[in-house]
Design a protein around this motif. Structure first.
Motif, PDB file in Angstrom:
ATOM      1  N   ASN A  23     -11.471  -6.374   3.807  1.00 45.03           N
ATOM      2  CA  ASN A  23     -11.886  -6.636   2.415  1.00 45.03           C
ATOM      3  C   ASN A  23     -10.778  -7.320   1.616  1.00 45.03           C
ATOM      4  OD1 ASN A  23     -14.410  -5.347   2.747  1.00 45.03           O
ATOM      5  ND2 ASN A  23     -13.450  -3.348   2.478  1.00 45.03           N
ATOM      6  N   GLU A  24      -9.840  -7.939   2.315  1.00 49.61           N
ATOM      7  CA  GLU A  24      -8.638  -8.444   1.650  1.00 49.61           C
ATOM      8  C   GLU A  24      -8.553  -9.969   1.616  1.00 49.61           C
ATOM      9  OE1 GLU A  24      -6.495  -6.358   0.093  1.00 49.61           O
ATOM     10  OE2 GLU A  24      -8.041  -4.902   0.595  1.00 49.61           O
ATOM     11  N   TYR A  26       0.817  -1.206   0.000  1.00 45.60           N
ATOM     12  CA  TYR A  26       0.000   0.000   0.000  1.00 45.60           C
ATOM     13  C   TYR A  26       0.858   1.266   0.000  1.00 45.60           C
ATOM     14  CZ  TYR A  26      -3.877  -3.005   1.468  1.00 45.60           C
ATOM     15  OH  TYR A  26      -4.825  -3.981   1.547  1.00 45.60           O
ATOM     16  N   ARG A  37      -7.036 -11.103  -1.672  1.00 50.12           N
ATOM     17  CA  ARG A  37      -5.597 -10.828  -1.701  1.00 50.12           C
ATOM     18  C   ARG A  37      -4.849 -11.828  -0.815  1.00 50.12           C
ATOM     19  NH1 ARG A  37      -2.617  -5.888  -2.683  1.00 50.12           N
ATOM     20  NH2 ARG A  37      -4.602  -4.778  -2.839  1.00 50.12           N
TER      21      ARG A  37
END
Length: 273
Positions: free
Chosen positions: A225-226, A45, A229
């Motif tokens: 929400n990962e 990020y 990933r």
């Protein structure tokens, strides 16, 4: 923040080295620029690419809440041990502490810099306290050293015993404060293994998971929400995963083969369809 901190440290703690401050600072900025350039080429990020739940926020309520809880995590133990030391040893001479003001100022700067980014995040992690706690430990060390120098031999022996015993007595407190996060780590590991096993058995690449009803221990708390990933990072699988609240309908997907799962109270994933 390390280049900034080291520059402050040179200016405060080692003023004799200030003539090297300019070339060192320029070199540090070059290294920092290279680091940021390389980081922007990865999935890590940066402010421009962070998802909404991890983007910087300047909401006064969030920042104040983060600051208070962050200070608790980084400073509570150091403050407690400092107070105990001054009780068992002796009060440090303020005149002596004034001679150590540079180290005290450096500890304050370290603590502030350690939280200068994470305090603006809408999410918190216990790991965020590790780096700034170096600063609070440095401050505590300076004060306790002053108390130690003024203490008698018997007082020093009592303090050494307390330094060993008190952290052991505080273990239940540390366990209670961190149990939630340990439970989420266990849940996330178990979920990744379960999804990997289901995908291996069925070959389905699209999943809809009904999350658990426990607001403190569910997939939303563990992954945010990962989750997609996480599967890509840990198992190398590129999946489409929908997380639903209990009772929410499954998003229609007539053109795809979708597997429906539910998170059970015991942390296991059970197939619905």
């Amino acid at each position: 923040m390390l280049p900034v901190l080291m520059a402050v440290g040179v200016a405060l703690v080692r003023p004799a080295s200030r003539r090297r401050w300019v070339p060192w600072s320029i070199g540090s900025l070059v290294v920092l620029a290279g680091y940021l350039a390389l980081r922007s080429m990865t999935d890590a990020y940066v402010p421009a690419t962070a998802p909404a739940h991890y983007a910087l926020t300047f909401s006064p309520g969030v920042v104040l809440d983060n600051a208070m809880k962050s200070f608790d995590r980084a400073a509570a133990f150091a403050i407690g041990m400092t107070l105990l030391a001054t009780i068992l040893l002796a009060r440090p001479a303020w005149a002596q502490l004034r001679t150590r003001w540079r180290l005290l100022a450096f500890g304050i700067a370290w603590t502030a810099a350690g939280y200068s980014i994470t305090v603006f995040l809408p999410v918190r992690s216990e790991l965020y306290a590790c780096f700034p706690s170096i600063g609070t430990a440095l401050i505590a060390g300076v004060i306790v050293e002053g108390a130690w120098r003024r203490a008698a031999e018997q007082q020093r022996r009592r303090a050494l015993v307390a330094a060993v015993v008190v952290p052991l007595l505080l273990w239940p407190v540390a366990h209670a404060r961190t149990q939630r996060w340990a439970g989420l780590a266990t849940l996330s590991t178990k979920t990744i293994d379960s999804i990997d096993r289901v995908v291996e058995e069925t070959g389905v690449q699209v999943l809809s998971i009904e999350d658990g009803s426990d607001g403190r221990s569910n997939l939303r708390s563990a992954f945010g929400n990962e989750i997609e990933r996480a599967m890509r990072l840990v198992r190398g699988r590129t999946l489409e995963i929908e997380l639903r609240e209990p009772g929410d309908p499954v998003t229609p997907c007539p053109a795809c083969a979708r597997l429906e799962l539910r998170l059970e109270p015991n942390g296991e994933l059970r197939r619905i369809k």
